[in-house]
Design a protein around this motif. Sequence first.
Motif, PDB file in Angstrom:
ATOM      1  N   TYR A  44      33.495  40.854  52.090  1.00 10.59           N
ATOM      2  CA  TYR A  44      33.177  40.490  53.414  1.00 10.59           C
ATOM      3  C   TYR A  44      34.155  39.380  53.821  1.00 10.59           C
ATOM      4  O   TYR A  44      34.682  39.226  54.989  1.00 10.59           O
ATOM      5  N   PHE A  45      34.391  38.526  52.708  1.00 10.00           N
ATOM      6  CA  PHE A  45      35.105  37.394  52.874  1.00 10.00           C
ATOM      7  C   PHE A  45      36.495  37.412  52.605  1.00 10.00           C
ATOM      8  O   PHE A  45      37.228  36.783  52.620  1.00 10.00           O
ATOM      9  N   LYS A  46      36.779  38.746  52.235  1.00 10.61           N
ATOM     10  CA  LYS A  46      38.320  39.255  51.598  1.00 10.61           C
ATOM     11  C   LYS A  46      38.643  38.501  50.473  1.00 10.61           C
ATOM     12  O   LYS A  46      39.808  38.012  50.346  1.00 10.61           O
ATOM     13  N   VAL A  47      37.711  38.313  49.658  1.00 11.98           N
ATOM     14  CA  VAL A  47      37.955  37.711  48.318  1.00 11.98           C
ATOM     15  C   VAL A  47      37.595  38.700  47.244  1.00 11.98           C
ATOM     16  O   VAL A  47      36.550  39.366  47.234  1.00 11.98           O
ATOM     17  N   PRO A  48      38.601  38.994  46.283  1.00  7.67           N
ATOM     18  CA  PRO A  48      38.448  39.708  45.385  1.00  7.67           C
ATOM     19  C   PRO A  48      37.912  39.519  43.995  1.00  7.67           C
ATOM     20  O   PRO A  48      37.961  38.301  43.705  1.00  7.67           O
ATOM     21  N   VAL A  49      37.203  40.413  43.297  1.00  7.35           N
ATOM     22  CA  VAL A  49      36.657  39.884  42.109  1.00  7.35           C
ATOM     23  C   VAL A  49      37.855  40.114  41.247  1.00  7.35           C
ATOM     24  O   VAL A  49      38.291  41.046  41.003  1.00  7.35           O
ATOM     25  N   ILE A  50      37.949  38.935  40.517  1.00  2.00           N
ATOM     26  CA  ILE A  50      39.203  39.250  39.637  1.00  2.00           C
ATOM     27  C   ILE A  50      38.762  39.098  37.981  1.00  2.00           C
ATOM     28  O   ILE A  50      39.547  39.518  37.087  1.00  2.00           O
ATOM     29  N   MET A  51      37.562  38.910  37.787  1.00  2.00           N
ATOM     30  CA  MET A  51      37.402  39.207  36.324  1.00  2.00           C
ATOM     31  C   MET A  51      35.847  39.355  36.202  1.00  2.00           C
ATOM     32  O   MET A  51      34.898  38.529  36.931  1.00  2.00           O
ATOM     33  N   VAL A  52      35.458  40.088  35.239  1.00  2.00           N
ATOM     34  CA  VAL A  52      34.066  40.285  34.790  1.00  2.00           C
ATOM     35  C   VAL A  52      33.771  40.233  33.168  1.00  2.00           C
ATOM     36  O   VAL A  52      34.655  40.796  32.576  1.00  2.00           O
ATOM     37  N   SER A  53      32.825  39.446  32.976  1.00  2.00           N
ATOM     38  CA  SER A  53      32.733  39.424  31.556  1.00  2.00           C
ATOM     39  C   SER A  53      31.151  39.935  31.204  1.00  2.00           C
ATOM     40  O   SER A  53      30.201  39.775  32.011  1.00  2.00           O
ATOM     41  N   GLY A  54      30.983  40.443  29.922  1.00  2.00           N
ATOM     42  CA  GLY A  54      29.662  40.898  29.647  1.00  2.00           C
ATOM     43  C   GLY A  54      29.588  41.866  28.620  1.00  2.00           C
ATOM     44  O   GLY A  54      30.682  41.846  27.855  1.00  2.00           O
ATOM     45  N   ASP A  55      28.543  42.813  28.378  1.00  2.00           N
ATOM     46  CA  ASP A  55      28.532  43.925  27.433  1.00  2.00           C
ATOM     47  C   ASP A  55      29.649  45.012  28.009  1.00  2.00           C
ATOM     48  O   ASP A  55      30.248  45.232  28.770  1.00  2.00           O
ATOM     49  N   ALA A  56      30.211  46.089  26.984  1.00  2.00           N
ATOM     50  CA  ALA A  56      31.043  46.861  27.261  1.00  2.00           C
ATOM     51  C   ALA A  56      30.558  47.818  28.424  1.00  2.00           C
ATOM     52  O   ALA A  56      31.461  48.245  28.938  1.00  2.00           O
ATOM     53  N   ALA A  57      29.097  47.966  28.637  1.00  2.00           N
ATOM     54  CA  ALA A  57      28.647  48.644  29.498  1.00  2.00           C
ATOM     55  C   ALA A  57      29.084  48.187  31.037  1.00  2.00           C
ATOM     56  O   ALA A  57      29.298  48.862  31.999  1.00  2.00           O
ATOM     57  N   ALA A  58      28.686  46.819  31.042  1.00  2.00           N
ATOM     58  CA  ALA A  58      29.090  45.994  32.268  1.00  2.00           C
ATOM     59  C   ALA A  58      30.665  46.189  32.673  1.00  2.00           C
ATOM     60  O   ALA A  58      30.781  46.405  33.741  1.00  2.00           O
ATOM     61  N   CYS A  59      31.350  45.906  31.634  1.00  2.00           N
ATOM     62  CA  CYS A  59      32.742  46.083  31.984  1.00  2.00           C
ATOM     63  C   CYS A  59      33.298  47.354  32.287  1.00  2.00           C
ATOM     64  O   CYS A  59      34.186  47.462  32.991  1.00  2.00           O
TER      65      CYS A  59
END
Length: 293
Positions: free
Chosen positions: A178-193
């Motif tokens: 909505y704000f034109k801001v991308p998600v650049i990184m996600v950390s977590g378990d293999a399923a989350a990634c």
Amino acid sequence: MKKELNRKSKVRYLKYVLFLLISVVLLSFESRAQKKIYIVTDLEGISGIYRWKQVKPKDTPIYKQSCEFFMADLSAVIKGLKDGGASEIVVLDGHGPQAVLPELMEAGVRYITGTPRPKPLFGLDASFDGIVQVGAHAMRGTSDGVLHHTQSSSGRFRLWYNGVETGEIGMVALMGGYFKVPVIMVSGDAAACREANKFLGNDVTTVVVKEGIAEESAVLYSFDETQRALYEGAKKAMANISNCEIYSIDMPFDARIELTKPDEKHKRIWIKTGTYPSALHAYDIVSEKSKKR
């Protein structure tokens, strides 16, 4: 005369080369300067966490230990972001009971913690360059997702946007969109990634800190390994911001949330649906979930 012309040509050439070098340096500096990052945190996807009693209830010795694990992962990410060029970092304490330990906060970073808050991703706006999700978990029903759930760990909620089942990773990305801001990184378990790559593509940086076997069992990695990976992943994410896509879906969007019985697989207790005008309302149906339809 010929020597004079050659000398002038060399001077002009050297000036041109110097101009190019200065331009490259300035562009490089500009690309690294003033990068503002918004971190959304959770506890279930943190290194060393694989049991529900580690993430609730609050104010137990094991919960305090989990918060220490959390702060260590978070600090590794913050250091990587800073070394990658982040000039301003805001952290949202996204786990329900809250997990930030003030005595372990990194200098120069702003932490948003405590509840209630006026809106789910308080402080997020178009001034940010990227969103990082630390400690993320997979959506409800992911068989190999450690502590998998959607929004409520005690309830059995499942959520759909425009007919596509979506978890908290997608919810954060949609609000960022909505704000034109991308998600650049996600950390977590293999399923989350894996879920992050499904919704956000392969340009988002993912850092796996454990592998799920089932809801409360996992293959864990040493903290030295995960914190090194988180640091390097954060640096990589900063360098790759321009390649990360802004997540969006068709608007207005239809949302659907279901509650199922915990002891009977997928048996619905109630369903709520709604249509919303923009991604700014991504969390509305969740806040309304107590109103049965």
